[in-house]
Design a protein around this motif. Structure first.
Motif, mmCIF file in Angstrom:
data_model
loop_
_atom_site.group_PDB
_atom_site.id
_atom_site.type_symbol
_atom_site.label_atom_id
_atom_site.label_comp_id
_atom_site.label_asym_id
_atom_site.label_seq_id
_atom_site.Cartn_x
_atom_site.Cartn_y
_atom_site.Cartn_z
ATOM 1 N N LEU A 193 49.051 -30.560 16.338
ATOM 2 C CA LEU A 193 49.247 -31.910 15.813
ATOM 3 C C LEU A 193 50.277 -32.698 16.609
ATOM 4 N N GLY A 194 51.283 -32.018 17.127
ATOM 5 C CA GLY A 194 52.324 -32.707 17.869
ATOM 6 C C GLY A 194 53.686 -32.536 17.236
ATOM 7 N N ASP A 195 54.560 -33.500 17.516
ATOM 8 C CA ASP A 195 55.969 -33.397 17.148
ATOM 9 C C ASP A 195 56.279 -34.173 15.875
ATOM 10 N N THR A 196 56.668 -33.436 14.834
ATOM 11 C CA THR A 196 57.155 -33.972 13.559
ATOM 12 C C THR A 196 56.163 -34.898 12.872
ATOM 13 N N PRO A 197 55.015 -34.377 12.430
ATOM 14 C CA PRO A 197 54.132 -35.167 11.573
ATOM 15 C C PRO A 197 54.847 -35.474 10.257
ATOM 16 N N ASN A 198 54.758 -36.728 9.806
ATOM 17 C CA ASN A 198 55.597 -37.154 8.685
ATOM 18 C C ASN A 198 54.825 -37.560 7.440
ATOM 19 N N ASP A 199 53.545 -37.903 7.578
ATOM 20 C CA ASP A 199 52.792 -38.329 6.401
ATOM 21 C C ASP A 199 51.345 -37.894 6.527
ATOM 22 N N LEU A 200 50.732 -37.631 5.374
ATOM 23 C CA LEU A 200 49.345 -37.174 5.305
ATOM 24 C C LEU A 200 48.695 -37.769 4.070
ATOM 25 N N LYS A 201 47.580 -38.477 4.267
ATOM 26 C CA LYS A 201 46.861 -39.055 3.123
ATOM 27 C C LYS A 201 45.364 -39.062 3.409
ATOM 28 N N VAL A 202 44.578 -38.926 2.330
ATOM 29 C CA VAL A 202 43.129 -39.057 2.409
ATOM 30 C C VAL A 202 42.742 -40.414 1.847
ATOM 31 N N TYR A 203 41.902 -41.142 2.567
ATOM 32 C CA TYR A 203 41.418 -42.447 2.108
ATOM 33 C C TYR A 203 39.930 -42.518 2.415
ATOM 34 N N GLY A 204 39.108 -42.607 1.363
ATOM 35 C CA GLY A 204 37.670 -42.594 1.557
ATOM 36 C C GLY A 204 37.233 -41.256 2.121
ATOM 37 N N SER A 205 36.526 -41.291 3.226
ATOM 38 C CA SER A 205 36.003 -40.063 3.835
ATOM 39 C C SER A 205 36.854 -39.582 4.995
ATOM 40 N N LYS A 206 38.058 -40.138 5.142
ATOM 41 C CA LYS A 206 38.889 -39.785 6.282
ATOM 42 C C LYS A 206 40.301 -39.382 5.847
ATOM 43 N N MET A 207 40.955 -38.602 6.682
ATOM 44 C CA MET A 207 42.322 -38.182 6.442
ATOM 45 C C MET A 207 43.191 -38.689 7.593
ATOM 46 N N TYR A 208 44.358 -39.231 7.235
ATOM 47 C CA TYR A 208 45.252 -39.831 8.219
ATOM 48 C C TYR A 208 46.535 -39.004 8.308
ATOM 49 N N VAL A 209 46.922 -38.661 9.544
ATOM 50 C CA VAL A 209 48.169 -37.937 9.787
ATOM 51 C C VAL A 209 49.059 -38.814 10.652
ATOM 52 N N VAL A 210 50.252 -39.139 10.145
ATOM 53 C CA VAL A 210 51.208 -39.942 10.904
ATOM 54 C C VAL A 210 52.180 -38.984 11.589
ATOM 55 N N VAL A 211 52.152 -38.975 12.928
ATOM 56 C CA VAL A 211 52.964 -38.030 13.699
ATOM 57 C C VAL A 211 54.113 -38.806 14.341
ATOM 58 N N ASN A 212 55.286 -38.680 13.757
ATOM 59 C CA ASN A 212 56.434 -39.517 14.060
ATOM 60 C C ASN A 212 56.891 -39.468 15.522
ATOM 61 N N VAL A 213 57.350 -38.313 15.975
ATOM 62 C CA VAL A 213 57.948 -38.224 17.305
ATOM 63 C C VAL A 213 56.891 -38.301 18.412
ATOM 64 N N SER A 214 55.668 -37.871 18.116
ATOM 65 C CA SER A 214 54.593 -37.979 19.106
ATOM 66 C C SER A 214 54.010 -39.385 19.187
ATOM 67 N N ASN A 215 54.411 -40.261 18.245
ATOM 68 C CA ASN A 215 54.008 -41.671 18.285
ATOM 69 C C ASN A 215 52.497 -41.877 18.213
ATOM 70 N N VAL A 216 51.849 -41.147 17.297
ATOM 71 C CA VAL A 216 50.408 -41.322 17.105
ATOM 72 C C VAL A 216 50.070 -41.247 15.619
ATOM 73 N N VAL A 217 48.906 -41.818 15.283
ATOM 74 C CA VAL A 217 48.285 -41.592 13.987
ATOM 75 C C VAL A 217 46.931 -40.961 14.254
ATOM 76 N N ASP A 218 46.719 -39.765 13.726
ATOM 77 C CA ASP A 218 45.452 -39.067 13.899
ATOM 78 C C ASP A 218 44.554 -39.330 12.698
ATOM 79 N N VAL A 219 43.323 -39.746 12.970
ATOM 80 C CA VAL A 219 42.318 -39.914 11.920
ATOM 81 C C VAL A 219 41.394 -38.714 11.987
ATOM 82 N N ILE A 220 41.280 -37.985 10.874
ATOM 83 C CA ILE A 220 40.595 -36.690 10.853
ATOM 84 C C ILE A 220 39.477 -36.702 9.811
ATOM 85 N N ASP A 221 38.422 -35.974 10.075
ATOM 86 C CA ASP A 221 37.380 -35.719 9.083
ATOM 87 C C ASP A 221 37.848 -34.552 8.218
ATOM 88 N N PRO A 222 38.168 -34.774 6.942
ATOM 89 C CA PRO A 222 38.691 -33.675 6.122
ATOM 90 C C PRO A 222 37.673 -32.571 5.858
#
Length: 348
Positions: A75-104
């Motif tokens: 996932l990277g460095d220090t993921p800070n938040d995780l939420k499911v919205y609709g059919s997708k899951m969002y991971v906010v990765v703080n130090v890596s400076n990305v938001v990953d959109v995942i199929d749960p």
């Protein structure tokens, strides 16, 4: 005879190799999530070792890092938040400076959104948009269909969590990276996508939530010296602070609303229950079987069953746990996670 023995030996070696190959493939391939829980593990700050643990209700099996198994990368460095919205899951990765959109349903990456040097922190949703706070003092608006960042809204310093209430977005501005913390909540109109008001709360607000009675709850850490942690309550009609109370609240504890009750972690690791309808603490500790934690860190409630899930970060450098409690506060089971387990979400 010697030839027959050699042939048998070779056949046995082939069979063993095949079995070993099958065993290896089984471990390397991510299982298909059905019904269970995902646990976001922050890892060590700067360690680039964030993980996503999955626990399957049906077979009680735990996949230590289902994201890495499904994608062949961490996932990277220090993921800070995780939420499911609709059919997708969002991971906010703080130090890596990305938001990953995942199929749960597969744990596979759909899209990685870059937040170059912004240090994204938390995510919330409203209709067709995802809203992400970043430590650069902004809220980014993401179109959930295209994953494009369509707007950046300037708020307070170092914003943390955010919540939607009464068609408005409330953003907790911590100011936690500065010498003096912030003490404000920015109110964003979700039609115009502009800040309409700034509300004063207890110093260093980090967690925020809302109930069905028009209350927005803000948990603040204080200044770690003379100003103690506390909870501020904002009226979502007037956007005025109606109360500010010093309470025993754990560092960075979420405030989880489930119907007429809310749950948060105390500084001593207890799960406090708050009645949102009559605005009083109804229980100083939801847990009734004597279970304690070394470092209670994350919390969530499964609304369908009333189960409460608490993560224990232990020493913040080795694997932690998540314990599930039934609606009477008794332990059901404990899952071993990665380092610094924080957010817990449910897959039905």
């Amino acid at each position: 005879m010697k030839h027959l023995k050699l042939k048998n030996l070779l056949m046995a070696l082939v069979a063993i190799t095949a079995l070993m190959s099958c065993h290896k493939d089984k471990n390397d391939v991510a299982p298909t999530p059905t019904a269970g829980i995902f646990v976001l593990n922050q890892g060590k700050f700067g360690g680039n070792n964030g993980t996503l643990t999955y626990y399957n209700y049906a077979d009680k099996a735990t996949t230590a890092d289902i994201y890495a198994s499904a994608n062949g990368a961490g996932l990277g460095d220090t993921p800070n938040d995780l939420k499911v919205y609709g059919s997708k899951m969002y991971v906010v990765v703080n130090v890596s400076n990305v938001v990953d959109v995942i199929d749960p349903k597969t744990a596979k990456l759909i899209k990685q959104i870059s937040f170059d040097k912004k240090q994204p922190r938390s995510v919330a949703f409203y209709k067709n948009n995802a809203f992400v706070t970043s430590y650069d003092g902004t809220v980014s608006v993401i179109d959930t269909a295209t994953f494009a960042i369509t707007k950046s809204i300037t708020v307070g310093r170092n914003p943390e969590q955010l919540v939607v209430s009464n068609n408005k977005l409330y953003v907790a501005n911590s100011g936690g990276l500065g010498a003096t913390p912030d003490n404000t909540v920015s109110v964003i109109d979700l039609t115009s996508l502009t800040v309409t008001k700034t509300v004063n709360v207890i110093l260093n607000p980090v967690a925020i939530s809302a109930d069905a009675y028009g209350h927005v709850y803000v948990i603040s850490n204080g200044d770690y010296n003379t100003i103690m942690p506390g909870i501020s309550i904002i009226d979502n009609t007037t956007d005025a602070t109606t109360s500010q109370n010093t309470v025993d609240v754990g560092y960075g504890s979420p405030f989880v609303v489930n119907g007429d009750f809310a749950y948060y972690l105390s500084g001593t690791g207890k799960v406090v229950v708050y009645n949102t309808k009559i605005q009083v603490i109804s229980s100083a500790n939801f847990i009734t079987d004597g279970t304690t934690f070394k470092a209670a860190y994350g919390l969530n409630v499964y609304s369908k069953t009333g189960e409460v899930f608490v993560s224990d970060a232990k020493d913040y450098k080795s694997v932690g746990t998540v314990t599930a409690f039934d609606k009477s506060g008794k332990t059901e089971y404990t899952v071993t996670t990665g380092i610094t387990p924080s957010n817990i979400v449910f897959l039905n």
